[in-house]
Design an enzyme around this catalytic site. Structure first.
Site, PDB file in Angstrom:
ATOM      1  NE  ARG A 173      59.433 -27.046 -20.504  1.00  9.32           N
ATOM      2  CZ  ARG A 173      58.580 -26.189 -20.017  1.00  9.32           C
ATOM      3  NH1 ARG A 173      58.231 -25.093 -20.645  1.00  9.32           N
ATOM      4  NH2 ARG A 173      57.533 -26.434 -19.019  1.00  9.32           N
ATOM      5  CB  SER A 231      58.146 -21.702 -23.188  1.00  9.61           C
ATOM      6  OG  SER A 231      57.053 -20.716 -22.729  1.00  9.61           O
ATOM      7  CD  GLU A 281      58.480 -16.724 -34.437  1.00  2.00           C
ATOM      8  OE1 GLU A 281      58.153 -16.133 -35.587  1.00  2.00           O
ATOM      9  OE2 GLU A 281      57.567 -17.013 -33.433  1.00  2.00           O
ATOM     10  CG  PHE A 297      55.695 -20.878 -33.255  1.00  2.00           C
ATOM     11  CD1 PHE A 297      54.581 -21.395 -34.107  1.00  2.00           C
ATOM     12  CD2 PHE A 297      55.399 -20.810 -32.041  1.00  2.00           C
ATOM     13  CE1 PHE A 297      53.407 -21.662 -33.228  1.00  2.00           C
ATOM     14  CE2 PHE A 297      54.334 -20.944 -31.190  1.00  2.00           C
ATOM     15  CZ  PHE A 297      53.175 -21.491 -31.864  1.00  2.00           C
ATOM     16  CG  HIS A 329      56.824 -26.127 -25.856  1.00  2.64           C
ATOM     17  ND1 HIS A 329      57.751 -25.574 -25.301  1.00  2.64           N
ATOM     18  CD2 HIS A 329      55.946 -25.958 -25.286  1.00  2.64           C
ATOM     19  CE1 HIS A 329      57.433 -25.161 -24.393  1.00  2.64           C
ATOM     20  NE2 HIS A 329      56.032 -25.114 -24.024  1.00  2.64           N
ATOM     21  CG  ASP A 349      50.213 -25.233 -25.776  1.00  3.20           C
ATOM     22  OD1 ASP A 349      49.185 -24.872 -25.003  1.00  3.20           O
ATOM     23  OD2 ASP A 349      51.509 -25.137 -25.716  1.00  3.20           O
ATOM     24  NE  ARG A 402      53.783 -27.091 -21.453  1.00  4.97           N
ATOM     25  CZ  ARG A 402      53.063 -27.884 -20.689  1.00  4.97           C
ATOM     26  NH1 ARG A 402      52.867 -29.301 -20.966  1.00  4.97           N
ATOM     27  NH2 ARG A 402      52.365 -27.402 -19.791  1.00  4.97           N
TER      28      ARG A 402
END
Lengths: 320, 272
Positions: free
Chosen positions: A14, A41, A62, A87, A113, A121, A171
């Site tokens: 990332r 992030s 989004e 997402f 991610h 998570d 990530r």
């Protein structure tokens, strides 16, 4: 600026998105970067700090963000849109379909991610469906860079490729594979290691595991190729065809095995009656759980060790 | 706005309604009634208010128009054809294989369509993006978005309405085709958006409620939106199927084209 790392250094891909965007921003005033409250992030924040007038937080919405980016693209902007892959791809799926894919707007999506490597998570944040979904989406290019440097290259390639693009980043820190920013071309794979007995075709976070598996197998005198299929769509069919002439081909992706890289290779093998027995490494039609990335890779059969075992078993079966 | 301009717009809308009815009957498919509820609004936009160039659909400074309620496509198609974006002959091939005019607006195939729609709720977000880009580039165009009142049940509409006002996009005009009907019945019984004006005002809009079939109300509202202090939302009270008495306000006429016999009757009785 593009950071300086050595092969083997552990870096999150990332970071390559943020640095890649900054590099693009220097030369391309048509770029607009938007994010849904996760720029820290996704690393879009690096661009935001450098080019604040070309960055906009869209709020945690989004769907609105993706359609809005399509509107900007219709007015000559090149919008780069980021959020967690989980997402971005699912919450805005219909907007991706209608406002971007069907409308053929020049929108660049990046989902960070990705995969169970996202770790603690847990399953809501671990994106395992994005590759299957985005590979099925007409008019999209889908890129899964292997490391920081290839992410920089893919970010540039998204700008250079006219039309809808999706890129997934991680990530988790993974080993640097490339010695500097490589040349990346859609539809082209990179043979990272050449072998004669079997082949591993991998992408993203699984490249590190695949290379480690190949090293383990070498000790047992099994010679294995590792092909980096960072361009999931278009896929480098010629290279897949070549690797599928071996008796065993292992696909490895940090995503569900249904619909992504493993499925793409299965289709290629079946449609051409290629000789390779295919073993699909990835998440096996389940949701994972919270945990450290390496623990999850072990538990879900995606570690270097697991890849090596699965490959050896398949070779044994083929030699029977 | 003088009387002759009004009567010429009325005559235009009459011809457009004829074509909406004919093309959907020819296709034996499509949504004539939702097209007729918004056709006066679209006539006012395409033939009076908007700056646009049918010979150069991508002209950078054009006003943008988005039909967020994409099933009203026939209304937009007849406007585009009459304005000269493509030959009127194309209207005969609506929804037919190998033809340009898709069931819902297609931005790639059809000149003059800014974005594909047909899945509800997306148009205003796209319009916000166009308006935002226009502000970045200092271009003076206005972006007009027509939404359905049933469509407002989609959550994305409210994300987008919030974005319009939060970003201060006065170069967006929201037009709500308040015909009171949706696919399966009455909007107020399905999920009533009222108090609609109060909701929009709470979101930061200036609102104006007009008769969506009266050019003397439509034109000033559209003009006002260009110079409004806050983004303007026009609530246009309309009648689904407006112009053909037996189609008007008929909950069973959502996605239905007329039979050739019904068409003959409808054209005879069409209000002029």
């Amino acid at each position: 600026m593009i950071a300086s790392y050595k092969p083997g250094d552990l870096v999150a891909s990332r970071d390559g998105y943020g640095d890649g965007l900054v590099q693009l921003g220097e030369n391309h005033p048509d770029i607009v970067v938007v994010d849904a409250d996760l720029a820290k992030s996704t690393k879009a924040i690096v661009f935001a700090k450098k080019f604040p007038s070309h960055f906009k937080y869209m709020g945690i919405c989004e769907a609105d963000m993706v359609s809005m980016a399509a509107g900007m693209a219709r007015c000559g902007k090149v919008p780069f849109v980021s959020s967690f892959a989980s997402f971005l791809v699912k919450r805005a799926l219909d907007q991706i379909r209608v406002s971007v894919a069907y409308s053929q707007t020049n929108v660049k999506l990046t989902g960070s991610h990705a995969g169970i490597a996202t770790g603690q998570d847990g399953p809501t944040g671990q994106s395992i469906l994005d590759l299957a979904i985005m590979r099925a989406m007409p008019n999209f290019h889908v890129f899964v860079p292997a490391d920081y440097y290839e992410t920089v290259a893919c970010t540039q390639a998204m700008y250079d490729t006219v039309g809808p693009c999706y890129m997934r980043t991680c990530r988790e820190k993974t080993p640097i594979v490339f010695d500097g920013v490589p040349e990346f071309r859609p539809g082209q794979s990179v043979l990272l290691r050449e072998g004669t007995d079997a082949s591993i075709v991998a992408c993203g976070a699984m490249i590190g595991e695949a290379l480690a598996a190949a090293a383990l197998l070498e000790k047992e005198k099994i010679s294995v190729s590792v092909l980096n299929a960072s361009s999931l769509k278009p896929l480098d069919s010629k290279a897949i065809d070549r690797e599928a002439q071996k008796s065993v081909l292992v696909s490895a992706e940090d995503a569900t095995v249904n619909g992504g890289l493993g499925s793409a290779i299965a289709e290629r093998i079946a449609e051409n009656r290629w000789p390779a027995r295919l073993v699909r490494v990835g998440v096996q039609d389940t949701f994972a759980e919270s945990g450290q990335a390496h623990e999850l890779f072990e538990k879900y059969g995606m570690s270097a060790q697991a890849i090596a075992e699965k490959l050896k078993n398949a070779l044994k079966q083929e030699r029977k | 706005m003088n009387d002759s301009e009004i009567s010429s717009l009325k005559e235009k809308a009459y011809l457009l309604r004829q074509d909406i009815l004919k093309m959907t009957t020819k296709a034996a498919s499509g949504h004539p009634t939702t097209s007729m509820s918004c056709i006066d609004l679209l006539s006012a936009l395409y033939f009076h208010e908007m700056k646009h160039n049918p010979k150069n659909p991508e002209w950078q400074e054009r006003d943008r128009f988005i039909l967020s309620k994409g099933h009203g496509a026939p209304a937009q198609y007849v406007c585009l054809a009459h304005a000269g974006y493509f030959p009127k002959e194309e209207l005969n091939h609506l929804r037919q294989i190998n033809s340009m005019l898709q069931g819902h607006p297609d931005r790639v195939k059809i000149p003059g369509i800014e974005i594909s729609t047909g899945s509800l709720g997306m148009g205003l977000s796209v319009g916000n993006g166009m308006a935002y880009a226009g502000k970045m580039d200092g271009l003076p165009y206005q972006t007009f978005v027509v939404m359905g009142d049933g469509e407002l049940q989609e959550g994305q509409c409210w994300e987008a309405l919030w974005t319009t006002t939060f970003l201060g996009l006065g170069n967006v005009t929201v037009i709500i085709d308040r015909n009171g009907l949706q696919n399966d019945g009455w909007v107020k019984e399905t999920k009533d958006p009222e108090p609609l004006a109060a909701k929009l005002e709470a979101f930061g809009f200036e609102t104006i409620t007009i008769n969506g079939h009266d050019f003397r109300e439509i034109i000033p509202a559209l003009q006002k939106s260009r110079s409004a202090q806050k983004p303007l939302a026009i609530i246009a009270k309309t009648v689904k199927g407006k112009g053909v008495p037996f189609m008007e306000n008929n909950p069973d006429f959502h996605g239905k084209a007329l039979s050739p016999e019904q068409l003959t009757e409808a054209l005879k009785g069409l209000e002029r």
